[in-house]
Design an enzyme around this catalytic site. Structure first.
Site, PDB file in Angstrom:
ATOM      1  N   SER A  41      41.949  36.131  -2.876  1.00  0.00           N
ATOM      2  CA  SER A  41      42.980  35.339  -3.547  1.00  0.00           C
ATOM      3  C   SER A  41      43.285  34.083  -2.731  1.00  0.00           C
ATOM      4  CB  SER A  41      44.233  36.197  -3.722  1.00  0.00           C
ATOM      5  OG  SER A  41      45.306  35.424  -4.198  1.00  0.00           O
ATOM      6  N   ASP A  57      42.307  34.030 -10.303  1.00  0.00           N
ATOM      7  CA  ASP A  57      43.314  34.525  -9.369  1.00  0.00           C
ATOM      8  C   ASP A  57      44.633  34.787 -10.081  1.00  0.00           C
ATOM      9  OD1 ASP A  57      44.287  35.175  -6.681  1.00  0.00           O
ATOM     10  OD2 ASP A  57      45.589  33.453  -7.021  1.00  0.00           O
ATOM     11  N   ARG A  74      47.343  42.849 -10.577  1.00  0.00           N
ATOM     12  CA  ARG A  74      47.618  43.587  -9.339  1.00  0.00           C
ATOM     13  C   ARG A  74      49.108  43.870  -9.184  1.00  0.00           C
ATOM     14  NH1 ARG A  74      45.397  39.700  -5.094  1.00  0.00           N
ATOM     15  NH2 ARG A  74      46.324  41.169  -3.621  1.00  0.00           N
ATOM     16  N   HIS A  92      46.916  27.496   6.088  1.00  0.00           N
ATOM     17  CA  HIS A  92      47.584  28.382   5.130  1.00  0.00           C
ATOM     18  C   HIS A  92      48.376  29.427   5.896  1.00  0.00           C
ATOM     19  CE1 HIS A  92      48.212  30.775   1.481  1.00  0.00           C
ATOM     20  NE2 HIS A  92      48.026  31.828   2.260  1.00  0.00           N
ATOM     21  N   LYS A  96      41.516  29.921  -3.522  1.00  0.00           N
ATOM     22  CA  LYS A  96      42.364  28.749  -3.759  1.00  0.00           C
ATOM     23  C   LYS A  96      42.131  27.691  -2.696  1.00  0.00           C
ATOM     24  CE  LYS A  96      45.835  31.544  -4.215  1.00  0.00           C
ATOM     25  NZ  LYS A  96      47.156  32.170  -4.385  1.00  0.00           N
TER      26      LYS A  96
END
Lengths: 436, 436
Positions: free
Chosen positions: A183, A161, A168, A82, A187
């Site tokens: 977050s 999320d 947010r 990621h 995922k």
């Protein structure tokens, strides 16, 4: 249990229990706890932070707010990468087939472009016919056949999320390391990966502007991931300048092919290989970085990685022949070049400025509902440290209309700096933080 | 202008402009800005505070969210006193007629009991027939005739404060000095006072538990009030022990009469006169505290203050003859005394514990919808520093039923401490902070 007491406990610096976090987050998702209490809690978290234990609880509660991908029946190991997002960051497209060729399964769930940062799914979908909207069955099928598959987040994955992120976004609580951590991790855990490699970018083109902030996020991801039983490696990498020579969806697919054919730019290959190695090590497929690197180089050399890239493109609906035919000439009609005012060195190319120029060109989005185009973007002839003659081209911008081109040229010109001294080379891999 | 940017600016420690505060607060009152953005802003204010300028803007915006009392056509000066709330604090009842007798107009808007603290309006309404719900016309009439009138806040006065307060209450953002300041000052400015005297209580029976916290609030009230063009004096006074010998609505009316007749307890008189003097000085009716004190003593001596108290009671519907007839014998039927276990000194009486005992007896409220009774409460025979024999009475509790009495006795016993050493006397006036 009362929501206000949980908010007060966090406000006063206390560590919340799993039950308290579950009460608040599950209550919010089910509509029993109002947004105004959640947003005051989010702001208290912004100021008071969360321990790795708390962040782990939050991640877990968020993860279980929806369904998770079932990879049972497929032989692992499952490893994903990621990135926190950058400009010219096409690394996922290159490393997924490399790592899959080395026997690692990569269940990759990616995002789309937003703001100055690009999105893996937009790049892939610039291949004619390609779709990143897979059913779970097709996602499994791709992983089984090609060793990797590329999909987007569905409505059913981690709904907490989506709810928390949109709250947010409007309450100035995006920039909180534990909230970002939960977050991202919720995922990534939902997609079934057992080990994760994070590319935490640092610099003007990144979400984290300084190495210190990037390290804080990297440590939080590593510590929380470990608390959740995952094997984690985080690399902090530079994002002062765009990666590679292309920014733009199909342009980056072209550069992906270059990289898979051994002719890619050195900076892209350096970071891609560094991340690929860590994925192999995290997967237990190589005992150290050195042996991992030689395996990665072997699958590049043999073109197996390229073959798998094309196989995935075809499996997800892409017209591979057309993609290869378009290569090098899929360019929007309006173009202009940023040139050097005098014979000099390119001393810096600001990734944020280039990213914003690419948004104006239509390669990225200001808001999630904006369309993106495959054939617009920026191609660099020179990068920082390169010598350029007076009037010589640094980069060319491609646009679908004159107005977009003019606005983007304005930003691109400001993003490029020249000087008489050759600058120090950019260090791409800044730090490694791991928990194996 | 976007609400999220205003929240972010405050979160990052910026000073908000009048326009930004107005956008947020007026938008909230009109329903255009959602509660979740306001609550994240409130939490950011909790952590980052507000300057006196910002607090002044907030006060002003809140003040203008509703109607203000029109005192035009009445000759001033108009001065009010506000207490942050305590136990046995009947000072408003005594000082309003004293100060009015000295030629100052007192437009007094007071509150009701909540939690361990008593409420001026509940005490006044324990006088049979008395009402503190006045129309503006009757409020003006009282001020004109008696020099003072006592009313509660109406729906139309500072609606922003009611909305913000109920949001703060459920989002753990009550304990913020600038938010408390704006809440207090907006209401006090709405009633038309030109000068204000604040009694900021400090100690276990007060909202501010330490002298440092009390001083922070006092300075904020003084600085913000000055920024709004008001003449302000704040006294920080002690609230470790209940004030006077009575806690309970009608019991405190009786003690008010004692004070106005020259037989009141020394501590009540000391704090009442200290505040009354400051009101005269703030009003410009006395050049210094010394001359102010002699004027106050003169109107007590002449019984003019007592006469005005009775006149106000009658004007606001009270049955004065019945009040005087009930004096000394309006007691709920169930009673019990806290006694000394051995011959000793009373070393401390915890105001918070006594306040909570009075709530159980029905003299105060746990929640705003609870009823209160006139004839319940606590009467002290001894205060700290007094000698008491074994089995001797320290205080007697009066209740309407056995269960309430038992619960309250339990709290009251724990609130009283004994010892062999006579404790140092309590210093009632801790500090003065002024902006004239």
């Amino acid at each position: 249990m009362r929501a206000v007491d949980i908010v007060m406990k966090k406000r006063d610096g206390g560590e919340l229990s799993r039950e308290e976090i579950e009460f608040l987050v599950s209550g919010y998702v089910s509509g029993n706890i109002p947004e105004y209490q959640v947003s005051s809690w989010l702001m208290a978290v912004f100021f008071k932070g969360m321990t790795a234990r708390e962040t782990g609880f939050l991640t877990d509660v968020m993860l279980h707010s929806g369904k998770t991908i079932d990879l049972s029946g497929i032989q692992g190991p499952f490893v994903d990468k990621h990135s926190t997002g950058g400009v010219g960051d096409k690394l996922s497209l290159i490393l997924a087939p490399i790592v899959a060729s080395c026997g690692v399964r990569v269940p990759m769930m990616s995002g789309r472009s937003l703001g100055h940062t690009g999105g893996t799914l937009d790049k892939l979908e610039s291949i004619p016919g390609y779709t990143a909207r897979l059913t779970e069955a097709r996602f499994r099928e791709g992983i089984l056949a090609d060793g990797f598959a590329m999909t987007g987040q569905t409505e059913e994955i981690v709904p907490a999320d989506r709810l928390l992120y949109s709250l947010r976004d409007v309450t100035a609580t995006v920039e909180s390391v534990p909230l970002i951590t939960a977050s991202i991790l919720s995922k990534k855990c939902a997609e079934g990966a057992e080990a994760l490699v994070f590319d935490v970018k640092s610099g003007p083109g990144a979400f984290m502007k300084t190495p210190e902030d990037a390290e804080r996020l990297a440590r939080s991801l590593v510590d929380t991931g470990r608390a959740m039983g995952k094997r984690i490696i985080a690399l902090i990498t530079d994002m002062t300048e765009p990666l590679g020579l292309t920014v733009g969806n199909f342009f980056e697919v072209e550069e992906t092919l270059d990289c898979l054919e051994g002719t890619g730019p050195a900076d892209v290959m350096e970071v891609t290989l560094a991340l690929s190695e860590r994925m192999l090590v995290a997967a237990g497929k190589a005992k150290d970085a050195e042996s991992a690197r030689s395996r990665c180089l072997a699958v590049l050399e043999s073109k197996e990685a390229r073959t798998r890239f094309l196989a995935n493109a075809a499996r997800q609906g892409g017209d591979v022949d057309r993609m290869l035919a378009l290569r090098g000439n899929y360019r929007a009609p309006f173009h202009a070049a940023v040139t050097a005012p005098s014979s000099s060195f390119v001393t810096a190319i600001n990734a944020y400025g280039i990213g914003m120029a690419s948004v104006l060109l239509g390669a990225g989005r200001s808001k999630t509902s904006d369309p993106v185009f495959p054939d617009v973007g920026i191609i660099f002839a020179k990068k920082s440290g390169d010598r350029v003659e007076a009037g010589g081209e640094v980069c060319t911008l491609y646009a679908r209309d004159e107005a977009a081109l003019a606005g983007a040229m304005d930003l691109a010109r400001k993003a490029v700096s020249f000087g008489s001294e050759k600058p120090d080379p950019i260090k791409h891999i800044l730090k490694e933080i791991s928990a194996l």
